[in-house]
Design a protein around this motif. Structure first.
Motif, PDB file in Angstrom:
ATOM      1  N   GLU A 130       0.836  -1.196   0.000  1.00  0.00           N
ATOM      2  CA  GLU A 130       0.000   0.000   0.000  1.00  0.00           C
ATOM      3  C   GLU A 130       0.873   1.249   0.000  1.00  0.00           C
ATOM      4  O   GLU A 130       1.795   1.371   0.801  1.00  0.00           O
ATOM      5  N   SER A 131       0.563   2.164  -0.900  1.00  0.00           N
ATOM      6  CA  SER A 131       1.222   3.461  -0.870  1.00  0.00           C
ATOM      7  C   SER A 131       0.195   4.466  -0.380  1.00  0.00           C
ATOM      8  O   SER A 131      -0.784   4.770  -1.059  1.00  0.00           O
ATOM      9  N   LYS A 132       0.411   4.932   0.841  1.00  0.00           N
ATOM     10  CA  LYS A 132      -0.548   5.846   1.446  1.00  0.00           C
ATOM     11  C   LYS A 132       0.129   7.196   1.590  1.00  0.00           C
ATOM     12  O   LYS A 132       1.242   7.275   2.124  1.00  0.00           O
ATOM     13  N   CYS A 133      -0.534   8.221   1.056  1.00  0.00           N
ATOM     14  CA  CYS A 133       0.128   9.520   1.079  1.00  0.00           C
ATOM     15  C   CYS A 133      -0.930  10.610   1.220  1.00  0.00           C
ATOM     16  O   CYS A 133      -1.908  10.645   0.482  1.00  0.00           O
ATOM     17  N   ASP A 134      -0.738  11.467   2.223  1.00  0.00           N
ATOM     18  CA  ASP A 134      -1.696  12.554   2.411  1.00  0.00           C
ATOM     19  C   ASP A 134      -1.024  13.906   2.198  1.00  0.00           C
ATOM     20  O   ASP A 134      -1.619  14.949   2.409  1.00  0.00           O
ATOM     21  N   ASP A 135       0.222  13.864   1.766  1.00  0.00           N
ATOM     22  CA  ASP A 135       0.975  15.089   1.522  1.00  0.00           C
ATOM     23  C   ASP A 135       0.490  15.729   0.210  1.00  0.00           C
ATOM     24  O   ASP A 135       0.742  15.216  -0.881  1.00  0.00           O
ATOM     25  N   GLU A 136      -0.250  16.854   0.346  1.00  0.00           N
ATOM     26  CA  GLU A 136      -0.884  17.486  -0.819  1.00  0.00           C
ATOM     27  C   GLU A 136       0.113  17.835  -1.929  1.00  0.00           C
ATOM     28  O   GLU A 136      -0.164  17.653  -3.102  1.00  0.00           O
ATOM     29  N   ASP A 137       1.294  18.324  -1.531  1.00  0.00           N
ATOM     30  CA  ASP A 137       2.283  18.734  -2.537  1.00  0.00           C
ATOM     31  C   ASP A 137       2.746  17.544  -3.376  1.00  0.00           C
ATOM     32  O   ASP A 137       2.861  17.633  -4.597  1.00  0.00           O
TER      33      ASP A 137
END
Ligand SMILES: *[C@@H]1O[C@H](CO)[C@@H](O)[C@H](O)[C@H]1NC(C)=O
Ligand SMILES: *[C@@H]1O[C@H](CO)[C@@H](O)[C@H](O)[C@H]1NC(C)=O
Ligand SMILES: *[C@@H]1O[C@H](CO)[C@@H](O)[C@H](O)[C@H]1NC(C)=O
Length: 451
Positions: free
Chosen positions: A137-144
């Motif tokens: 799973e690639s989970k990313c919440d970094d908007e940039d």
């Protein structure tokens, strides 16, 4: 002379993979770098002679709906739902066929639907066929990071080819919103799954229930990846005295023309920056000719010498010319031309051996940002083959001219290549199959890295 023949069981990594077959299932919302991770993993495994294939559900879906808009991905769109489900089933069926009939080792299932029930469905299908599953799973919440990924995808994805970039980006954001409605991250209730959860592109990783060596190998590679934009510069050493005399191996100094190239290299690198400054680290081998080639580069750039970047060891043929080798070891000369990738020089190495010793270099390259590598022909071919997905049968024959700089920039869908020529004459050190000639010019058909 015994040649190391590749087989399914003892392949290039010298690993007994036994009958292990693994399905790596990508999990995550769009624009989290899933396809990039999937393609890189495949490229890496193939480079190590482990048979791997990506099954991209999007490609199956595109057969039924080429460039759908975001509405298509709405949970309430029944037709869209049907097409997407059929695509996922077709991909999984083909994957199972591949494992059964072509004895594949690692399949990478690149799909977007990330629900618990979908994961269960895939695991059950694989379990019943004796195939292991590894969820990534690639989970990313970094908007940039997401935005820069969207920019990357909308300019290179087949879904948006030829469309207005602004509209495409907007549509893609809407598509992500539709997936967010149903997305379920891997959590405590799924502890029986084998998984790697990569958060914010490697800032934090969770590894659960890894079962064997092959899985841990994949996990180790994936943990080293980053998706920051960067480039890798490759150059051979300048022409050496041995290249003038046609000898191989040894530890010769640069020829006068090789010295000219060394002096010009800093300018060539600056030119390749194309207006943008890049902090660079320089890697050379431990041999005189690569260190001398890199010695005029700016002092503030770190320089590292790697034994692993030394030229392919030609064993008893060290310091000989090809004509001498053909004379003294005719069977070897012939055997090498028949299977250059697997041929191991007496007391020396094969290309396959070189790939194994280069693995830590590749791992370090993946962890790093901008790197300039000054090395040798065979080594450069192997590194180039990794980034450009070159076939192992072909890579030992690639023509890598002296005195040019190759800049590789990994992108979401493949690696970009730009070549900068120093325009300093050098002997051609390429040799065609079956030929004893020293400085023969490559034919038109030869694939040259300088094109
Ligand atoms: C996702 O997968 C689940 C389980 O297979 C299915 O019920 C659901 O309809 C799928 N949703 C989408 C949007 O594909
Ligand atoms: C060029 O010269 C170096 C030694 O200086 C040697 O290792 C290399 O094999 C030569 N290349 C060819 C293709 O002759
Ligand atoms: C090749 O020459 C170098 C010196 O240039 C020497 O150190 C090396 O031992 C030689 N190799 C062989 C196999 O004779």
């Amino acid at each position: 002379m015994e040649l190391a023949r590749p087989s399914r069981k003892t392949n290039g990594v010298g690993v007994q993979v036994g009958d292990t077959q693994v399905c790596v299932v990508m999990v995550g919302l769009p624009a989290r770098g899933k396809s990039l991770i999937a393609q890189k993993a495949q490229r890496y495994l193939k480079w190590l002679s482990i048979d791997a294939r990506v099954f991209n559900v999007g490609n199956y879906r595109r057969k039924g709906a080429a460039q759908p808009t975001a509405d298509f991905f709405d949970v309430n769109n029944a037709e869209g739902e049907r097409v997407r489900r059929a695509a996922a089933e077709a991909a999984v069926n083909d994957m199972i066929k591949w494992f059964k009939h072509e004895h594949g080792i690692i399949a990478i299932l690149d799909a977007t639907n990330s629900t618990k029930s979908r994961r269960r469905w895939i695991k059950d299908r694989c379990d019943s066929e004796g195939i292991e599953t590894l969820f990534v799973e690639s989970k990313c919440d970094d908007e940039d990071l997401i935005m820069s990924n969207i920019l990357e995808v909308k300019t290179t994805s087949p879904d948006y080819k030829g469309q207005d970039p602004e509209k495409a980006a907007q549509d893609f954001r809407n598509r992500i919103r539709n997936y967010e409605k149903i997305y379920e991250t891997i959590d405590e209730s799924e502890q029986d799954l084998t998984y790697l959860k990569i958060m914010d592109v490697g800032k934090r990783c969770i590894i659960n229930a890894i079962q064997d060596y092959l899985q841990s190998r994949v996990v180790y590679y994936l943990m080293n990846l980053h998706i920051k934009r960067r480039s890798i510069w490759l150059s051979r050493h300048g022409e050496s005295m041995y290249n003038v005399t046609g000898q191989i191996g040894g530890d010769a100094d640069l020829s006068p023309r090789g010295e000219q190239y060394a002096s010009k290299l800093p300018e060539l690198v600056m030119q390749s920056f194309e207006g943008q400054e890049h902090p660079l680290t320089v890697w050379t081998s431990t041999l005189k000719r690569t260190i001398a080639t890199a010695r005029h580069l700016p002092k503030e750039w770190n320089q590292l010498q790697w034994k692993a970047l030394d030229e392919l060891d030609s064993g008893v043929c060290d310091n000989m010319t090809y004509a001498e080798i053909a004379e003294e070891y005719p069977e070897d000369f012939e055997a090498r031309d028949q299977d250059k990738y697997n041929y191991r020089y007496r007391g020396g190495e094969s290309y396959r051996d070189v790939v194994i010793r280069l693995e830590p270099i590749i791992m370090e390259l993946e962890r790093s940002e901008n790197i300039l590598i000054v090395t040798h022909q065979a080594i450069l071919r192997c590194i180039y083959a990794y980034f450009m997905k070159e076939d192992q049968e072909r890579s030992p024959w690639l023509n890598v001219p002296l005195h040019c700089l190759i800049k590789l920039t990994p992108r979401a869908y493949g690696t970009e290549k730009v070549v900068y020529k120093a325009n300093i004459d050098a002997v051609s050190t390429w040799r065609g199959k079956g030929s004893k000639a020293l400085h023969e010019d490559p034919t038109e058909e030869t694939e040259s890295l300088a094109k």
